[in-house]
Scaffold this motif. Sequence first.
Motif, PDB file in Angstrom:
ATOM      1  N   VAL A  33       0.691  -1.065  -0.018  1.00  0.00           N
ATOM      2  CA  VAL A  33      -0.056  -0.025   0.075  1.00  0.00           C
ATOM      3  C   VAL A  33       0.754   1.258  -0.081  1.00  0.00           C
ATOM      4  CG1 VAL A  33      -1.746   1.134   1.364  1.00  0.00           C
ATOM      5  CG2 VAL A  33      -1.890  -1.320   1.330  1.00  0.00           C
ATOM      6  N   LEU A  34       0.558   2.110  -1.175  1.00  0.00           N
ATOM      7  CA  LEU A  34       1.232   3.437  -0.890  1.00  0.00           C
ATOM      8  C   LEU A  34       0.490   4.406  -0.445  1.00  0.00           C
ATOM      9  CD1 LEU A  34       2.593   3.364  -4.584  1.00  0.00           C
ATOM     10  CD2 LEU A  34       3.998   2.625  -2.555  1.00  0.00           C
ATOM     11  N   VAL A  35       0.671   5.364   0.388  1.00  0.00           N
ATOM     12  CA  VAL A  35      -0.008   6.424   0.979  1.00  0.00           C
ATOM     13  C   VAL A  35       0.440   7.611   0.585  1.00  0.00           C
ATOM     14  CG1 VAL A  35      -0.688   7.375   3.230  1.00  0.00           C
ATOM     15  CG2 VAL A  35      -0.327   4.838   3.176  1.00  0.00           C
ATOM     16  N   CYS A  45       4.984  12.144  -6.483  1.00  0.00           N
ATOM     17  CA  CYS A  45       5.982  11.264  -5.573  1.00  0.00           C
ATOM     18  C   CYS A  45       5.167   9.692  -6.123  1.00  0.00           C
ATOM     19  CB  CYS A  45       5.846  11.276  -4.333  1.00  0.00           C
ATOM     20  SG  CYS A  45       6.688  12.856  -4.013  1.00  0.00           S
ATOM     21  N   VAL A  46       3.972   9.723  -5.983  1.00  0.00           N
ATOM     22  CA  VAL A  46       3.409   8.051  -6.556  1.00  0.00           C
ATOM     23  C   VAL A  46       4.107   8.041  -7.896  1.00  0.00           C
ATOM     24  CG1 VAL A  46       1.376   6.839  -6.858  1.00  0.00           C
ATOM     25  CG2 VAL A  46       1.501   8.171  -4.545  1.00  0.00           C
ATOM     26  N   GLU A  47       3.936   8.583  -8.837  1.00  0.00           N
ATOM     27  CA  GLU A  47       4.408   8.432 -10.146  1.00  0.00           C
ATOM     28  C   GLU A  47       5.731   7.815 -10.228  1.00  0.00           C
ATOM     29  OE1 GLU A  47       3.983  10.267 -14.435  1.00  0.00           O
ATOM     30  OE2 GLU A  47       4.483  11.626 -12.663  1.00  0.00           O
ATOM     31  N   GLU A  48       6.564   8.552  -9.471  1.00  0.00           N
ATOM     32  CA  GLU A  48       7.986   8.379  -9.438  1.00  0.00           C
ATOM     33  C   GLU A  48       8.065   6.985  -8.975  1.00  0.00           C
ATOM     34  OE1 GLU A  48       9.932  11.680  -7.494  1.00  0.00           O
ATOM     35  OE2 GLU A  48       9.527  13.021  -9.151  1.00  0.00           O
ATOM     36  N   MET A  49       7.597   6.483  -7.811  1.00  0.00           N
ATOM     37  CA  MET A  49       7.580   5.502  -7.202  1.00  0.00           C
ATOM     38  C   MET A  49       7.231   4.448  -7.935  1.00  0.00           C
ATOM     39  SD  MET A  49       8.365   3.530  -4.528  1.00  0.00           S
ATOM     40  CE  MET A  49       8.192   4.469  -2.732  1.00  0.00           C
ATOM     41  N   LEU A  50       6.106   4.384  -8.763  1.00  0.00           N
ATOM     42  CA  LEU A  50       5.692   3.326  -9.924  1.00  0.00           C
ATOM     43  C   LEU A  50       6.619   3.213 -10.977  1.00  0.00           C
ATOM     44  CD1 LEU A  50       1.753   3.968  -9.614  1.00  0.00           C
ATOM     45  CD2 LEU A  50       2.905   2.266  -8.556  1.00  0.00           C
ATOM     46  N   TRP A  59      -1.878  -0.847  -3.733  1.00  0.00           N
ATOM     47  CA  TRP A  59      -3.095  -0.061  -3.413  1.00  0.00           C
ATOM     48  C   TRP A  59      -2.598   1.315  -3.169  1.00  0.00           C
ATOM     49  CZ3 TRP A  59      -8.233  -0.020  -3.195  1.00  0.00           C
ATOM     50  CH2 TRP A  59      -9.070  -1.185  -3.491  1.00  0.00           C
ATOM     51  N   LEU A  60      -3.252   2.318  -3.830  1.00  0.00           N
ATOM     52  CA  LEU A  60      -2.892   3.664  -3.242  1.00  0.00           C
ATOM     53  C   LEU A  60      -4.037   4.076  -2.317  1.00  0.00           C
ATOM     54  CD1 LEU A  60      -1.485   6.427  -3.569  1.00  0.00           C
ATOM     55  CD2 LEU A  60      -2.861   6.808  -5.579  1.00  0.00           C
ATOM     56  N   ARG A  79      -5.572   9.711 -12.126  1.00  0.00           N
ATOM     57  CA  ARG A  79      -6.404   8.635 -12.925  1.00  0.00           C
ATOM     58  C   ARG A  79      -5.559   8.046 -14.011  1.00  0.00           C
ATOM     59  NH1 ARG A  79     -10.023  12.948 -13.033  1.00  0.00           N
ATOM     60  NH2 ARG A  79      -9.069  13.757 -15.038  1.00  0.00           N
ATOM     61  N   ALA A  80      -4.423   8.739 -14.457  1.00  0.00           N
ATOM     62  CA  ALA A  80      -3.277   8.073 -15.433  1.00  0.00           C
ATOM     63  C   ALA A  80      -2.631   6.898 -14.823  1.00  0.00           C
ATOM     64  CB  ALA A  80      -2.529   9.186 -15.824  1.00  0.00           C
ATOM     65  N   LEU A  81      -2.609   6.922 -13.554  1.00  0.00           N
ATOM     66  CA  LEU A  81      -1.891   5.883 -12.829  1.00  0.00           C
ATOM     67  C   LEU A  81      -2.527   4.875 -12.403  1.00  0.00           C
ATOM     68  CD1 LEU A  81       0.394   8.046 -10.419  1.00  0.00           C
ATOM     69  CD2 LEU A  81       1.226   7.047 -12.660  1.00  0.00           C
ATOM     70  N   GLU A  82      -3.761   4.724 -12.614  1.00  0.00           N
ATOM     71  CA  GLU A  82      -4.787   3.905 -12.047  1.00  0.00           C
ATOM     72  C   GLU A  82      -4.545   2.347 -12.755  1.00  0.00           C
ATOM     73  OE1 GLU A  82      -8.838   5.308 -12.133  1.00  0.00           O
ATOM     74  OE2 GLU A  82      -8.646   6.198 -10.242  1.00  0.00           O
ATOM     75  N   SER A  83      -4.056   2.246 -13.822  1.00  0.00           N
ATOM     76  CA  SER A  83      -3.734   1.080 -14.227  1.00  0.00           C
ATOM     77  C   SER A  83      -2.522   0.258 -13.673  1.00  0.00           C
ATOM     78  CB  SER A  83      -3.523   1.155 -15.953  1.00  0.00           C
ATOM     79  OG  SER A  83      -2.451   1.823 -16.219  1.00  0.00           O
ATOM     80  N   ARG A  84      -1.595   1.030 -13.040  1.00  0.00           N
ATOM     81  CA  ARG A  84      -0.481   0.521 -12.510  1.00  0.00           C
ATOM     82  C   ARG A  84      -0.695   0.240 -10.996  1.00  0.00           C
ATOM     83  NH1 ARG A  84       4.094   4.875 -14.241  1.00  0.00           N
ATOM     84  NH2 ARG A  84       3.677   4.587 -16.347  1.00  0.00           N
ATOM     85  N   LEU A  85      -1.940   0.281 -10.787  1.00  0.00           N
ATOM     86  CA  LEU A  85      -2.406   0.078  -9.213  1.00  0.00           C
ATOM     87  C   LEU A  85      -3.441  -0.856  -9.180  1.00  0.00           C
ATOM     88  CD1 LEU A  85      -2.747   4.004  -8.421  1.00  0.00           C
ATOM     89  CD2 LEU A  85      -0.926   2.430  -7.564  1.00  0.00           C
ATOM     90  N   ALA A  86      -3.520  -1.629  -7.967  1.00  0.00           N
ATOM     91  CA  ALA A  86      -4.475  -2.607  -7.665  1.00  0.00           C
ATOM     92  C   ALA A  86      -5.863  -1.912  -7.341  1.00  0.00           C
ATOM     93  CB  ALA A  86      -4.151  -3.235  -6.508  1.00  0.00           C
TER      94      ALA A  86
END
Length: 126
Positions: A33-35, A45-50, A59-60, A79-86
């Motif tokens: 889980v990323l917070v 920051c989430v994008e860089e992590m992914l 999960w985010l 929204r653009a990152l959702e495909s990389r997330l559970a």
Amino acid sequence: MATVARMLDGDAGGAKARILAPGELIPYGAQPVLVSETTLYGATCVEEMLLRWSLPKPWLVLVADAPARPVADARYLVRALESRLAGVARLPYLPVLRAVKGPGEALEHKDVRTAAVKLRRTMEGK
């Protein structure tokens, strides 16, 4: 972050959710889980992590940092990152979190407990 971990752990006493130290390996079978706050900086920051993520999709959990909607650029990036997330779970703005000393004290408040239940249900798919 510590409050979200306690919210996800429920009454498990740290057996269900815990914060990993930098570089610590994710235990086999665990759901990462990323917070992040709902700011553009948080989304970036989430994008860089992914970009470096090679494990199962995490999960985010987005924690609202203000009582207003996130800015358009932050919403678009998530929204653009959702495909990389559970999945993406959202916590509402909880003003009481600004006035507590820690996660234990935060969970003494009804609105935080209610948000915790909703968060766990969202992530469990119920």
